[in-house]
Write a protein that holds these residues in place. Structure first.
Motif, PDB file in Angstrom:
ATOM      1  N   ALA A   1      34.490  54.207 -44.017  1.00  0.00           N
ATOM      2  CA  ALA A   1      33.633  53.722 -42.938  1.00  0.00           C
ATOM      3  C   ALA A   1      32.674  52.644 -43.439  1.00  0.00           C
ATOM      4  O   ALA A   1      32.383  51.690 -42.716  1.00  0.00           O
ATOM      5  N   LYS A   2      32.210  52.738 -44.687  1.00  0.00           N
ATOM      6  CA  LYS A   2      31.272  51.725 -45.173  1.00  0.00           C
ATOM      7  C   LYS A   2      31.954  50.405 -45.545  1.00  0.00           C
ATOM      8  O   LYS A   2      31.291  49.401 -45.748  1.00  0.00           O
ATOM      9  N   ASP A   3      33.286  50.372 -45.609  1.00  0.00           N
ATOM     10  CA  ASP A   3      34.026  49.134 -45.850  1.00  0.00           C
ATOM     11  C   ASP A   3      34.163  48.291 -44.577  1.00  0.00           C
ATOM     12  O   ASP A   3      34.535  47.122 -44.651  1.00  0.00           O
ATOM     13  N   LEU A   4      33.872  48.889 -43.436  1.00  0.00           N
ATOM     14  CA  LEU A   4      34.061  48.205 -42.155  1.00  0.00           C
ATOM     15  C   LEU A   4      33.026  47.102 -41.956  1.00  0.00           C
ATOM     16  O   LEU A   4      31.892  47.214 -42.383  1.00  0.00           O
ATOM     17  N   GLN A   5      33.452  46.026 -41.296  1.00  0.00           N
ATOM     18  CA  GLN A   5      32.592  44.865 -41.042  1.00  0.00           C
ATOM     19  C   GLN A   5      31.822  45.002 -39.733  1.00  0.00           C
ATOM     20  O   GLN A   5      30.952  44.223 -39.451  1.00  0.00           O
ATOM     21  N   GLY A   6      32.193  45.937 -38.932  1.00  0.00           N
ATOM     22  CA  GLY A   6      31.566  46.194 -37.638  1.00  0.00           C
ATOM     23  C   GLY A   6      32.127  47.511 -37.145  1.00  0.00           C
ATOM     24  O   GLY A   6      32.799  48.211 -37.893  1.00  0.00           O
ATOM     25  N   PRO A   7      31.880  47.847 -35.890  1.00  0.00           N
ATOM     26  CA  PRO A   7      32.385  49.133 -35.388  1.00  0.00           C
ATOM     27  C   PRO A   7      33.917  49.178 -35.355  1.00  0.00           C
ATOM     28  O   PRO A   7      34.537  48.655 -34.453  1.00  0.00           O
ATOM     29  N   GLY A   8      34.507  49.754 -36.384  1.00  0.00           N
ATOM     30  CA  GLY A   8      35.947  49.920 -36.435  1.00  0.00           C
ATOM     31  C   GLY A   8      36.729  48.695 -36.849  1.00  0.00           C
ATOM     32  O   GLY A   8      37.930  48.630 -36.648  1.00  0.00           O
ATOM     33  N   VAL A   9      36.075  47.710 -37.468  1.00  0.00           N
ATOM     34  CA  VAL A   9      36.736  46.449 -37.799  1.00  0.00           C
ATOM     35  C   VAL A   9      36.662  46.179 -39.304  1.00  0.00           C
ATOM     36  O   VAL A   9      35.616  46.336 -39.917  1.00  0.00           O
ATOM     37  N   VAL A  10      37.792  45.750 -39.868  1.00  0.00           N
ATOM     38  CA  VAL A  10      37.851  45.361 -41.268  1.00  0.00           C
ATOM     39  C   VAL A  10      38.309  43.898 -41.337  1.00  0.00           C
ATOM     40  O   VAL A  10      39.048  43.442 -40.466  1.00  0.00           O
TER      41      VAL A  10
ATOM     42  N   ILE B   1      40.538  42.971 -38.203  1.00  0.00           N
ATOM     43  CA  ILE B   1      41.562  43.916 -37.772  1.00  0.00           C
ATOM     44  C   ILE B   1      40.879  45.168 -37.236  1.00  0.00           C
ATOM     45  O   ILE B   1      40.061  45.781 -37.919  1.00  0.00           O
ATOM     46  N   ASP B   2      41.220  45.530 -36.011  1.00  0.00           N
ATOM     47  CA  ASP B   2      40.615  46.670 -35.327  1.00  0.00           C
ATOM     48  C   ASP B   2      41.274  47.978 -35.775  1.00  0.00           C
ATOM     49  O   ASP B   2      42.465  48.169 -35.595  1.00  0.00           O
ATOM     50  N   LEU B   3      40.478  48.857 -36.370  1.00  0.00           N
ATOM     51  CA  LEU B   3      40.965  50.170 -36.785  1.00  0.00           C
ATOM     52  C   LEU B   3      40.437  51.277 -35.873  1.00  0.00           C
ATOM     53  O   LEU B   3      40.719  52.454 -36.103  1.00  0.00           O
ATOM     54  N   ALA B   4      39.688  50.899 -34.839  1.00  0.00           N
ATOM     55  CA  ALA B   4      39.032  51.881 -33.981  1.00  0.00           C
ATOM     56  C   ALA B   4      40.027  52.697 -33.152  1.00  0.00           C
ATOM     57  O   ALA B   4      39.733  53.806 -32.748  1.00  0.00           O
ATOM     58  N   HIS B   5      41.190  52.163 -32.909  1.00  0.00           N
ATOM     59  CA  HIS B   5      42.180  52.857 -32.083  1.00  0.00           C
ATOM     60  C   HIS B   5      43.365  53.269 -32.940  1.00  0.00           C
ATOM     61  O   HIS B   5      44.275  52.493 -33.168  1.00  0.00           O
ATOM     62  N   GLY B   6      43.293  54.470 -33.467  1.00  0.00           N
ATOM     63  CA  GLY B   6      44.389  54.980 -34.290  1.00  0.00           C
ATOM     64  C   GLY B   6      44.144  54.925 -35.782  1.00  0.00           C
ATOM     65  O   GLY B   6      44.901  55.485 -36.561  1.00  0.00           O
ATOM     66  N   GLY B   7      43.114  54.189 -36.221  1.00  0.00           N
ATOM     67  CA  GLY B   7      42.765  54.167 -37.635  1.00  0.00           C
ATOM     68  C   GLY B   7      43.657  53.327 -38.521  1.00  0.00           C
ATOM     69  O   GLY B   7      43.551  53.388 -39.736  1.00  0.00           O
ATOM     70  N   VAL B   8      44.558  52.525 -37.940  1.00  0.00           N
ATOM     71  CA  VAL B   8      45.433  51.662 -38.726  1.00  0.00           C
ATOM     72  C   VAL B   8      45.527  50.282 -38.095  1.00  0.00           C
ATOM     73  O   VAL B   8      45.336  50.120 -36.890  1.00  0.00           O
ATOM     74  N   GLY B   9      45.813  49.284 -38.925  1.00  0.00           N
ATOM     75  CA  GLY B   9      46.014  47.925 -38.446  1.00  0.00           C
ATOM     76  C   GLY B   9      46.681  47.102 -39.531  1.00  0.00           C
ATOM     77  O   GLY B   9      46.702  47.501 -40.699  1.00  0.00           O
ATOM     78  N   GLN B  10      47.241  45.955 -39.141  1.00  0.00           N
ATOM     79  CA  GLN B  10      47.962  45.114 -40.107  1.00  0.00           C
ATOM     80  C   GLN B  10      47.583  43.655 -39.916  1.00  0.00           C
ATOM     81  O   GLN B  10      47.442  43.174 -38.795  1.00  0.00           O
ATOM     82  N   CYS B  11      47.425  42.960 -41.042  1.00  0.00           N
ATOM     83  CA  CYS B  11      47.072  41.548 -41.026  1.00  0.00           C
ATOM     84  C   CYS B  11      48.273  40.719 -40.561  1.00  0.00           C
ATOM     85  O   CYS B  11      49.364  40.855 -41.120  1.00  0.00           O
ATOM     86  N   PRO B  12      48.073  39.839 -39.569  1.00  0.00           N
ATOM     87  CA  PRO B  12      49.187  39.015 -39.101  1.00  0.00           C
ATOM     88  C   PRO B  12      49.586  37.917 -40.086  1.00  0.00           C
ATOM     89  O   PRO B  12      50.682  37.375 -39.987  1.00  0.00           O
ATOM     90  N   TYR B  13      48.717  37.594 -41.053  1.00  0.00           N
ATOM     91  CA  TYR B  13      49.020  36.550 -42.030  1.00  0.00           C
ATOM     92  C   TYR B  13      49.782  37.074 -43.240  1.00  0.00           C
ATOM     93  O   TYR B  13      50.830  36.564 -43.590  1.00  0.00           O
ATOM     94  N   CYS B  14      49.217  38.079 -43.906  1.00  0.00           N
ATOM     95  CA  CYS B  14      49.806  38.520 -45.178  1.00  0.00           C
ATOM     96  C   CYS B  14      50.533  39.861 -45.084  1.00  0.00           C
ATOM     97  O   CYS B  14      51.181  40.271 -46.028  1.00  0.00           O
ATOM     98  N   GLY B  15      50.400  40.543 -43.954  1.00  0.00           N
ATOM     99  CA  GLY B  15      51.094  41.816 -43.782  1.00  0.00           C
ATOM    100  C   GLY B  15      50.405  43.007 -44.405  1.00  0.00           C
ATOM    101  O   GLY B  15      50.924  44.118 -44.337  1.00  0.00           O
ATOM    102  N   THR B  16      49.244  42.792 -45.020  1.00  0.00           N
ATOM    103  CA  THR B  16      48.524  43.908 -45.612  1.00  0.00           C
ATOM    104  C   THR B  16      48.146  44.902 -44.519  1.00  0.00           C
ATOM    105  O   THR B  16      47.628  44.525 -43.477  1.00  0.00           O
ATOM    106  N   ALA B  17      48.448  46.170 -44.756  1.00  0.00           N
ATOM    107  CA  ALA B  17      48.111  47.223 -43.810  1.00  0.00           C
ATOM    108  C   ALA B  17      46.787  47.850 -44.223  1.00  0.00           C
ATOM    109  O   ALA B  17      46.533  48.060 -45.413  1.00  0.00           O
ATOM    110  N   TYR B  18      45.946  48.121 -43.247  1.00  0.00           N
ATOM    111  CA  TYR B  18      44.669  48.777 -43.489  1.00  0.00           C
ATOM    112  C   TYR B  18      44.695  50.109 -42.766  1.00  0.00           C
ATOM    113  O   TYR B  18      45.128  50.208 -41.618  1.00  0.00           O
TER     114      TYR B  18
END
Length: 71
Positions: A15-24, A42-59
């Motif tokens: 949670a402390k890695d987030l840049q805002g409410p649910g965003v990395v 990348i919004d992690l607030a809905h489901g806790g997962v997300g993926q970068c559209p540029y490099c494919g890194t999953a968070y």
């Protein structure tokens, strides 16, 4: 010459890695400078997962972490 791609990394965030409410933000500070791309959020607030559209890194939000201000 190999055409196989290296699978993108999955990064667990707290949670402390987030840049805002649910965003990395990606790229993250640990990524090499040569691999930078435009910053995206990348919004992690809905489901806790997300993926970068540029490099494919999953968070992924680390198990047990709670996004403050989000119910």
């Amino acid at each position: 010459m190999s055409t196989t791609q290296t699978p993108a990394a999955t990064i667990e965030v707290t949670a402390k890695d987030l840049q805002g409410p649910g965003v990395v933000a990606c790229p993250n500070p640990k990524m090499a400078l040569w691999s930078n791309h435009p910053r995206v959020f990348i919004d992690l607030a809905h489901g806790g997962v997300g993926q970068c559209p540029y490099c494919g890194t999953a968070y992924k939000l680390k198990a047990g972490e709670v996004i403050s201000g989000h119910h």
